[in-house]
Write an enzyme that holds these catalytic residues in place. Structure first.
Site, PDB file in Angstrom:
ATOM      1  N   THR A 256      -2.626 -76.055  -1.430  1.00 47.10           N
ATOM      2  CA  THR A 256      -2.751 -74.860  -0.591  1.00 47.10           C
ATOM      3  C   THR A 256      -1.511 -73.989  -0.774  1.00 47.10           C
ATOM      4  O   THR A 256      -0.387 -74.489  -0.817  1.00 47.10           O
ATOM      5  CB  THR A 256      -2.911 -75.227   0.895  1.00 47.10           C
ATOM      6  OG1 THR A 256      -4.162 -75.902   1.070  1.00 47.10           O
ATOM      7  CG2 THR A 256      -2.925 -73.982   1.777  1.00 47.10           C
ATOM      8  N   PHE A 258       0.784 -71.060   0.823  1.00 47.00           N
ATOM      9  CA  PHE A 258       1.150 -70.440   2.092  1.00 47.00           C
ATOM     10  C   PHE A 258       2.046 -69.235   1.825  1.00 47.00           C
ATOM     11  O   PHE A 258       2.813 -69.224   0.857  1.00 47.00           O
ATOM     12  CB  PHE A 258       1.911 -71.428   2.983  1.00 47.00           C
ATOM     13  CG  PHE A 258       1.104 -72.624   3.419  1.00 47.00           C
ATOM     14  CD1 PHE A 258       0.504 -72.656   4.672  1.00 47.00           C
ATOM     15  CD2 PHE A 258       0.943 -73.712   2.584  1.00 47.00           C
ATOM     16  CE1 PHE A 258      -0.240 -73.746   5.084  1.00 47.00           C
ATOM     17  CE2 PHE A 258       0.207 -74.820   2.978  1.00 47.00           C
ATOM     18  CZ  PHE A 258      -0.388 -74.835   4.229  1.00 47.00           C
TER      19      PHE A 258
END
Length: 355
Positions: A256, A258
């Site tokens: 992921t 960010f």
């Protein structure tokens, strides 16, 4: 036992020296903090942190890997910053979510983490000065873009000042001692999708239930011995749960990305990325002509995403990531050509490329 006692004595001597040097470093940090206050400078200067880590990586000859060196010195830097004044970082909570892990990876354990309930609240905490930085998820390598984050940038005046890449490892945790004892398994919808094949193979006997976060799933397990949660290993530690199965995600390289948001932009580093948001008139070839200057100037586009503007039917915003800083000449010229053909145009920030 051989030479083991002697080797341990050597380690003790080295540890004593490390302790003395860490405190000596802390004394210098305190002087830096006094100068910052006197000259009214920001507590945290991320480029300096980047310089320190890069220099140490260049000098590192092992056996510790650069990844381990980064982790060690990030905690030293985090602890040092806490001597000057505690850094506050807002994130999508509660504690033990993957957003929390991303914050710890970037800012270390000494920073004050501020968990909030929604992505819009992360923006609000930073906008109103209750946190210096916010950390928000923007995309997952398996599930794609987090559209709620994209939508927030339309009206927000905050700047993107960095990015964090976090490898996502999902674990099955529970108060129970065996997978066979589980009747229900809880998690956020994304981890459930990321572990779909593993769930079908190993948890066909259990009901899978979606909840608002992986941390909430862990909380439920505390009061239900027949419940399991798909969550982080940090959740298992914080809630005192057993690790029944590790790394159950279907994609071993699940990551992921960010974004770090702040009130002020960040200076150029020489290895940067720029994010922009724009909309164009809906006509044949419009998007091609908009993107042509980037191809002509050999500027790499690393991401393009479209979102409904929610202002007019069939009007779209485009989110674009490009390599380079907005102050680079070729980037500046390409952005100028783009802006001339847009009905909405916004530079969200130029920031160091993450690793």
């Amino acid at each position: 036992m051989g030479d083991l006692p002697e080797l341990r004595k050597k380690i003790d001597v080295i540890d004593d020296k490390l302790l003395a040097l860490l405190n000596k470093r802390a004394q210098v940090v305190l002087k830096v903090g006094q100068l910052k206050k006197k000259e009214n400078l920001d507590l945290h200067y991320p480029l300096r942190e980047r310089e320190i880590l890069h220099r140490l990586e260049q000098k590192n000859k092992g056996p510790f890997s650069n990844e381990i060196i980064r982790a060690i010195f990030r905690e030293i830097i985090s602890a040092s910053l806490s001597l000057e004044g505690q850094l506050k970082v807002a994130f999508l909570g509660p504690r033990a979510t993957f957003s929390h892990l991303a914050c710890l990876q970037k800012y270390g354990g000494a920073a004050q983490m501020v968990p909030v309930g929604h992505i819009k609240d992360v923006f609000l905490e930073v906008e109103q000065g209750r946190a210096e930085y916010g950390v928000v998820p923007i995309e997952n390598s398996t599930d794609g873009t987090i559209t709620n984050t994209l939508d927030m940038f339309v009206d927000s005046g905050l700047k993107i000042t960095g990015e964090i890449f976090l490898e996502i490892h999902n674990h099955l945790i529970s108060a129970a001692s065996k997978i066979e004892h589980l009747e229900k398994v809880y998690s956020h919808p994304q981890p459930i999708m990321q572990c779909q094949r593993w769930i079908e193979k190993h948890l066909s006997h259990a009901q899978v239930i979606e909840v608002e976060s992986t941390a909430r799933a862990a909380e439920i397990c505390l009061n239900d011995p027949a419940a399991g949660a798909i969550a982080s290993d940090l959740a298992a530690k914080l809630y005192g749960l057993k690790l029944l199965a590790s790394r159950i995600e279907d994609n071993a390289h699940n990551t992921t990305r960010f974004l770090i948001i702040a009130r002020k932009p960040i200076s150029k580093t020489g290895k940067d990325k720029t994010s922009i948001l724009f909309s164009i008139k809906d006509k044949t070839g419009a998007l091609y002509r908009i993107l042509q200057p980037f191809a002509e100037k050999k500027i790499n586009l690393t991401k393009i995403e479209s979102r409904p503007s929610k202002r007019k039917p069939w009007e779209y915003f485009f989110y674009l990531d490009i390599e380079g800083h907005q102050e680079d000449e070729k980037v500046r010229k390409a952005l100028s050509a783009l802006q001339d053909n847009c009905i909405f145009f916004k530079i969200l920030g130029s920031y160091p490329i993450g690793n």
